[in-house]
Design a protein around this motif. Structure first.
Motif, PDB file in Angstrom:
ATOM      1  N   SER A  70       0.845  -1.183   0.000  1.00 59.79           N
ATOM      2  CA  SER A  70       0.000   0.000   0.000  1.00 59.79           C
ATOM      3  C   SER A  70       0.885   1.239   0.000  1.00 59.79           C
ATOM      4  CB  SER A  70      -0.927   0.003   1.218  1.00 59.79           C
ATOM      5  OG  SER A  70      -0.178   0.005   2.426  1.00 59.79           O
ATOM      6  N   ARG A  71       0.284   2.349  -0.346  1.00 62.00           N
ATOM      7  CA  ARG A  71       1.060   3.583  -0.350  1.00 62.00           C
ATOM      8  C   ARG A  71       0.273   4.718   0.272  1.00 62.00           C
ATOM      9  NH1 ARG A  71       2.941   4.674  -6.143  1.00 62.00           N
ATOM     10  NH2 ARG A  71       3.761   6.605  -5.247  1.00 62.00           N
ATOM     11  N   ASP A  72       0.991   5.601   0.920  1.00 60.84           N
ATOM     12  CA  ASP A  72       0.419   6.821   1.484  1.00 60.84           C
ATOM     13  C   ASP A  72       1.189   7.967   0.844  1.00 60.84           C
ATOM     14  OD1 ASP A  72      -0.205   9.074   3.026  1.00 60.84           O
ATOM     15  OD2 ASP A  72      -0.505   7.898   4.831  1.00 60.84           O
ATOM     16  N   ASN A  73       0.588   8.584  -0.151  1.00 61.08           N
ATOM     17  CA  ASN A  73       1.303   9.619  -0.897  1.00 61.08           C
ATOM     18  C   ASN A  73       1.555  10.866  -0.059  1.00 61.08           C
ATOM     19  OD1 ASN A  73       1.590   8.156  -3.353  1.00 61.08           O
ATOM     20  ND2 ASN A  73      -0.545   8.615  -3.856  1.00 61.08           N
ATOM     21  N   ASP A  74       0.675  11.130   0.890  1.00 57.12           N
ATOM     22  CA  ASP A  74       0.897  12.292   1.760  1.00 57.12           C
ATOM     23  C   ASP A  74       2.147  12.099   2.619  1.00 57.12           C
ATOM     24  OD1 ASP A  74      -2.650  12.813   2.304  1.00 57.12           O
ATOM     25  OD2 ASP A  74      -1.310  13.615   0.767  1.00 57.12           O
ATOM     26  N   LYS A  75       2.359  10.885   3.067  1.00 54.73           N
ATOM     27  CA  LYS A  75       3.530  10.579   3.889  1.00 54.73           C
ATOM     28  C   LYS A  75       4.724  10.138   3.054  1.00 54.73           C
ATOM     29  CE  LYS A  75       0.943   9.254   8.023  1.00 54.73           C
ATOM     30  NZ  LYS A  75       0.681   8.180   9.018  1.00 54.73           N
ATOM     31  N   LYS A  76       4.522  10.008   1.739  1.00 62.26           N
ATOM     32  CA  LYS A  76       5.579   9.550   0.829  1.00 62.26           C
ATOM     33  C   LYS A  76       6.148   8.221   1.308  1.00 62.26           C
ATOM     34  CE  LYS A  76       7.002  14.196  -0.597  1.00 62.26           C
ATOM     35  NZ  LYS A  76       8.144  15.146  -0.735  1.00 62.26           N
ATOM     36  N   THR A  77       5.263   7.326   1.626  1.00 66.75           N
ATOM     37  CA  THR A  77       5.679   6.036   2.182  1.00 66.75           C
ATOM     38  C   THR A  77       4.889   4.901   1.536  1.00 66.75           C
ATOM     39  OG1 THR A  77       6.247   7.057   4.297  1.00 66.75           O
ATOM     40  CG2 THR A  77       5.934   4.675   4.297  1.00 66.75           C
ATOM     41  N   VAL A  78       5.595   3.820   1.276  1.00 66.82           N
ATOM     42  CA  VAL A  78       4.985   2.584   0.798  1.00 66.82           C
ATOM     43  C   VAL A  78       5.205   1.516   1.852  1.00 66.82           C
ATOM     44  CG1 VAL A  78       5.180   0.730  -0.914  1.00 66.82           C
ATOM     45  CG2 VAL A  78       5.160   3.119  -1.644  1.00 66.82           C
ATOM     46  N   TYR A  79       4.172   0.735   2.102  1.00 66.77           N
ATOM     47  CA  TYR A  79       4.220  -0.305   3.123  1.00 66.77           C
ATOM     48  C   TYR A  79       4.106  -1.677   2.469  1.00 66.77           C
ATOM     49  CZ  TYR A  79       3.014   3.738   5.969  1.00 66.77           C
ATOM     50  OH  TYR A  79       2.991   4.970   6.567  1.00 66.77           O
ATOM     51  N   LEU A  80       4.745  -2.635   3.084  1.00 64.46           N
ATOM     52  CA  LEU A  80       4.572  -4.026   2.686  1.00 64.46           C
ATOM     53  C   LEU A  80       4.223  -4.811   3.934  1.00 64.46           C
ATOM     54  CD1 LEU A  80       4.744  -6.059   0.317  1.00 64.46           C
ATOM     55  CD2 LEU A  80       7.051  -6.609   1.133  1.00 64.46           C
ATOM     56  N   GLN A  81       2.961  -5.171   4.044  1.00 64.63           N
ATOM     57  CA  GLN A  81       2.500  -5.991   5.163  1.00 64.63           C
ATOM     58  C   GLN A  81       2.690  -7.444   4.785  1.00 64.63           C
ATOM     59  OE1 GLN A  81       1.273  -5.110   8.285  1.00 64.63           O
ATOM     60  NE2 GLN A  81       1.369  -7.323   8.673  1.00 64.63           N
ATOM     61  N   MET A  82       3.461  -8.143   5.568  1.00 67.09           N
ATOM     62  CA  MET A  82       3.772  -9.537   5.273  1.00 67.09           C
ATOM     63  C   MET A  82       3.190 -10.417   6.374  1.00 67.09           C
ATOM     64  SD  MET A  82       7.702  -9.202   3.915  1.00 67.09           S
ATOM     65  CE  MET A  82       8.360  -8.796   5.534  1.00 67.09           C
ATOM     66  N   ASN A  83       2.312 -11.300   6.007  1.00 71.25           N
ATOM     67  CA  ASN A  83       1.685 -12.230   6.947  1.00 71.25           C
ATOM     68  C   ASN A  83       2.060 -13.660   6.592  1.00 71.25           C
ATOM     69  OD1 ASN A  83       0.348 -10.004   8.135  1.00 71.25           O
ATOM     70  ND2 ASN A  83      -1.363 -10.201   6.704  1.00 71.25           N
ATOM     71  N   SER A  84       1.820 -14.556   7.510  1.00 68.78           N
ATOM     72  CA  SER A  84       2.094 -15.986   7.295  1.00 68.78           C
ATOM     73  C   SER A  84       3.503 -16.190   6.752  1.00 68.78           C
ATOM     74  CB  SER A  84       1.058 -16.572   6.331  1.00 68.78           C
ATOM     75  OG  SER A  84      -0.249 -16.419   6.833  1.00 68.78           O
ATOM     76  N   LEU A  85       4.449 -15.555   7.377  1.00 67.17           N
ATOM     77  CA  LEU A  85       5.829 -15.632   6.899  1.00 67.17           C
ATOM     78  C   LEU A  85       6.377 -17.044   7.006  1.00 67.17           C
ATOM     79  CD1 LEU A  85       7.101 -12.235   8.274  1.00 67.17           C
ATOM     80  CD2 LEU A  85       7.187 -12.954   5.891  1.00 67.17           C
TER      81      LEU A  85
END
Length: 125
Positions: A70-85
């Motif tokens: 996902s991305r938050d353009n206001d925060k200039k940040t992209v997230y990668l949520q990783m589950n079931s690693l």
């Protein structure tokens, strides 16, 4: 643009981890941002990408619904949520960015001209 990846660490198999890729610079919304990873002794592989503008998402085949980008353009940040690693998810994870990247190239590392420093994710049993 400069990228800073964070959020790596140690996690047990089956657990979760969220990676962040923070960017500096202008017009972040114009950049496709991707995550790649490289495990010891293996080639770099594409994990996920989120397209500039509309934010269409793409995933590597091995993800199989376990990761969410996902991305938050206001925060200039992209997230990668990783589950079931899984143990095989152990790798250094890199974020990368390219402006107005064509859809055909989202999984091809050489088309990204900005790279973060990498963050290590270690999955143990």
């Amino acid at each position: 643009v400069q990228l800073q990846a964070s959020g790596g660490g140690s996690v047990r198999a089956g657990g979760s981890r969220r990676l962040s890729c923070s960017a500096s610079g202008r017009a972040f919304i114009n950049y496709t941002v991707a995550w790649f990873r490289q495990a010891p002794g293996k080639e770099r592989e594409f994990v996920s990408a989120v397209k500039y503008g509309v934010g269409t998402t793409y995933y590597g085949d091995f993800v199989k619904g376990r990761f969410t980008i996902s991305r938050d353009n206001d925060k200039k940040t992209v997230y990668l949520q990783m589950n079931s690693l899984q143990l095989e998810d152990t790798a250094v994870y890199y974020c990368a960015a390219a402006s107005f990247l064509h859809d055909d190239y989202y999984s091809v590392g050489r088309y990204y001209n900005f790279w973060g420093q990498g963050t290590l994710v270690t999955v143990s049993s």
